[in-house]
Design an enzyme around this catalytic site. Structure first.
Site, short mmCIF file in Angstrom:
data_model
loop_
_atom_site.label_atom_id
_atom_site.label_comp_id
_atom_site.label_asym_id
_atom_site.label_seq_id
_atom_site.Cartn_x
_atom_site.Cartn_y
_atom_site.Cartn_z
N ASN A 39 58.00 29.91 51.73
CA ASN A 39 57.45 30.89 52.79
C ASN A 39 56.81 31.92 51.84
OD1 ASN A 39 57.88 29.67 55.37
ND2 ASN A 39 59.93 30.20 55.29
N GLU A 61 47.94 27.25 48.42
CA GLU A 61 49.34 26.61 48.62
C GLU A 61 49.76 25.93 47.30
OE1 GLU A 61 51.35 27.12 51.11
OE2 GLU A 61 50.08 27.46 52.83
N GLU A 108 65.02 23.95 56.83
CA GLU A 108 64.64 25.47 56.44
C GLU A 108 66.02 26.29 56.60
OE1 GLU A 108 60.52 27.13 56.58
OE2 GLU A 108 61.68 28.60 57.75
N HIS A 120 53.88 34.08 52.90
CA HIS A 120 53.52 33.84 54.07
C HIS A 120 53.76 34.63 55.21
CE1 HIS A 120 52.59 29.72 52.54
NE2 HIS A 120 52.43 29.30 53.72
N ARG A 127 60.18 10.84 73.59
CA ARG A 127 60.89 11.18 72.82
C ARG A 127 60.89 10.96 71.13
NH1 ARG A 127 64.67 9.90 77.04
NH2 ARG A 127 65.29 11.67 78.09
N ARG A 132 64.53 25.69 51.35
CA ARG A 132 63.06 25.36 51.72
C ARG A 132 62.35 26.71 52.33
NH1 ARG A 132 60.65 20.61 56.15
NH2 ARG A 132 58.62 21.55 56.27
#
Length: 346
Positions: free
Chosen positions: A235, A175, A227, A238, A111, A231
């Site tokens: 992208n 990026e 996101e 992308h 976990r 956030r």
């Protein structure tokens, strides 16, 4: 050495990103003495034999084809068979694929165990090692099985840039251009003004580029870890990039696909007046001057349409797409029909 703090309000977690040169061998040695477990990209293990730990090491053949549930299971077996416990530390040494899969393993083993990211490619330094996204590809869809799991530390040694091919280097630089285009016009202009030094891999310039990219991403992740809003700006490029990667059977590498994605998504933005001509031309001209591809001829538009339609950002009313808006202020446009994006390709 530069240090950037990341403080995630949503999960109440914080960690530091350390950026320097030629320090990682000593840090890996210390982590080995402390009993850490290591998942290391096979290329890195071959190139940097003098600094690679000898104990509790799993060598991973990193590639998009190996970014799978089977690879994840093998990493979990490695941890289990070597006696990793709840208080153990897993160190991921490699590029984005290695970091993504190893981080996923750390997030679910018992976990969750402590994770340290040691990115060795420019792409992983400026993007994938920061922010806590973990994933594998599943059923032909990129990164659609994974978790959000923050590292406890990121160690970035710019010395790794020396061994990158030109293609790997540009693969990562895309990026930095992306985040500058949606978040920081001054940083974008810094990249424009320092193209020659960047291509020469000037340590001082590249440590600034890496630190700026990490700082901008950290600022976003701090406010929106999962996101749900802000956030999504990360992208940019992308949505179409993932479709191009699928259509090319991953022969076009991620950063080059993102560069193409930025060009085509900005064409959409310009057509629908979500951006201005100056922003489009600045991004287009910078990418072209750095020898990124700016035109793509699809092999199978239906395959690309399917990839976009199954994208994680897609919903029943369409897909959310992040764009570089006017004056390089990022915007998110919702409910775009996937076919509108595919129709951008002639």
């Amino acid at each position: 050495m530069k240090s950037i703090s990341v403080n995630i309000s949503e999960s109440k977690r914080s960690y530091n990103i350390f950026i320097g040169n030629d320090f990682i061998g000593e840090r890996l040695s210390q982590l080995e003495k402390e009993g850490a477990y290591f998942i290391i990209d096979s290329k890195v293990a071959s190139l940097y034999k003098n600094i690679i730990p000898k104990e509790r090491v799993y060598i991973f053949q990193a590639s998009e084809r190996n970014k799978t549930m089977l690879s994840l299971e093998k990493m979990l077996n490695f941890l289990c068979e070597n006696g990793a416990l709840r208080d153990s530390t897993l160190v991921a040494v490699g590029g984005g694929v290695t970091g993504d899969v190893a981080a996923f393993a750390a997030s679910i083993y018992m976990r969750g165990i402590k994770l340290i990211q040691v990115p060795t490619t420019l792409l992983s330094m400026v993007d994938s090692s920061v922010g806590g996204k973990t994933a594998v590809n599943f059923k032909g869809i990129k990164n659609n099985i994974g978790s959000f799991y923050q590292p406890s530390m990121v160690l970035i040694d710019s010395n790794f840039l020396n061994s990158l091919t030109d293609r790997e280097y540009l693969n990562g630089l895309a990026e930095s251009i992306k985040i500058a285009a949606v978040r920081d016009k001054e940083f974008f202009e810094y990249i424009e003004s320092n193209k020659s030094s960047i291509l020469r891999r000037s340590k001082a310039v590249m440590e600034y580029v890496i630190a700026s990219s990490c700082r901008l991403k950290a600022e976003i992740v701090e406010q929106d870890e999962k996101e749900s809003g802000l956030r999504k700006l990360l992208n940019f490029g992308h949505t179409i990039a993932h479709a191009i990667e699928t259509d090319s059977n991953h022969k076009i590498h991620h950063g080059f696909a993102v560069a193409l994605g930025m060009v085509y998504e900005l064409k959409y933005a310009l057509k629908h007046k979500h951006t201005d001509t100056d922003t489009y031309e600045k991004v287009y001209n910078l990418l072209r001057s750095l020898k990124y591809p700016v035109v793509y001829e699809p092999r199978n538009k239906e395959l690309m349409l399917e990839a976009i339609s199954k994208d994680k950002k897609a919903g029943k009313n369409g897909i959310s797409v992040a764009l570089a808006g006017r004056d390089m202020k990022g915007v998110i446009i919702n409910n775009i029909k996937p076919k509108e994006l595919i129709d951008l390709f002639l």
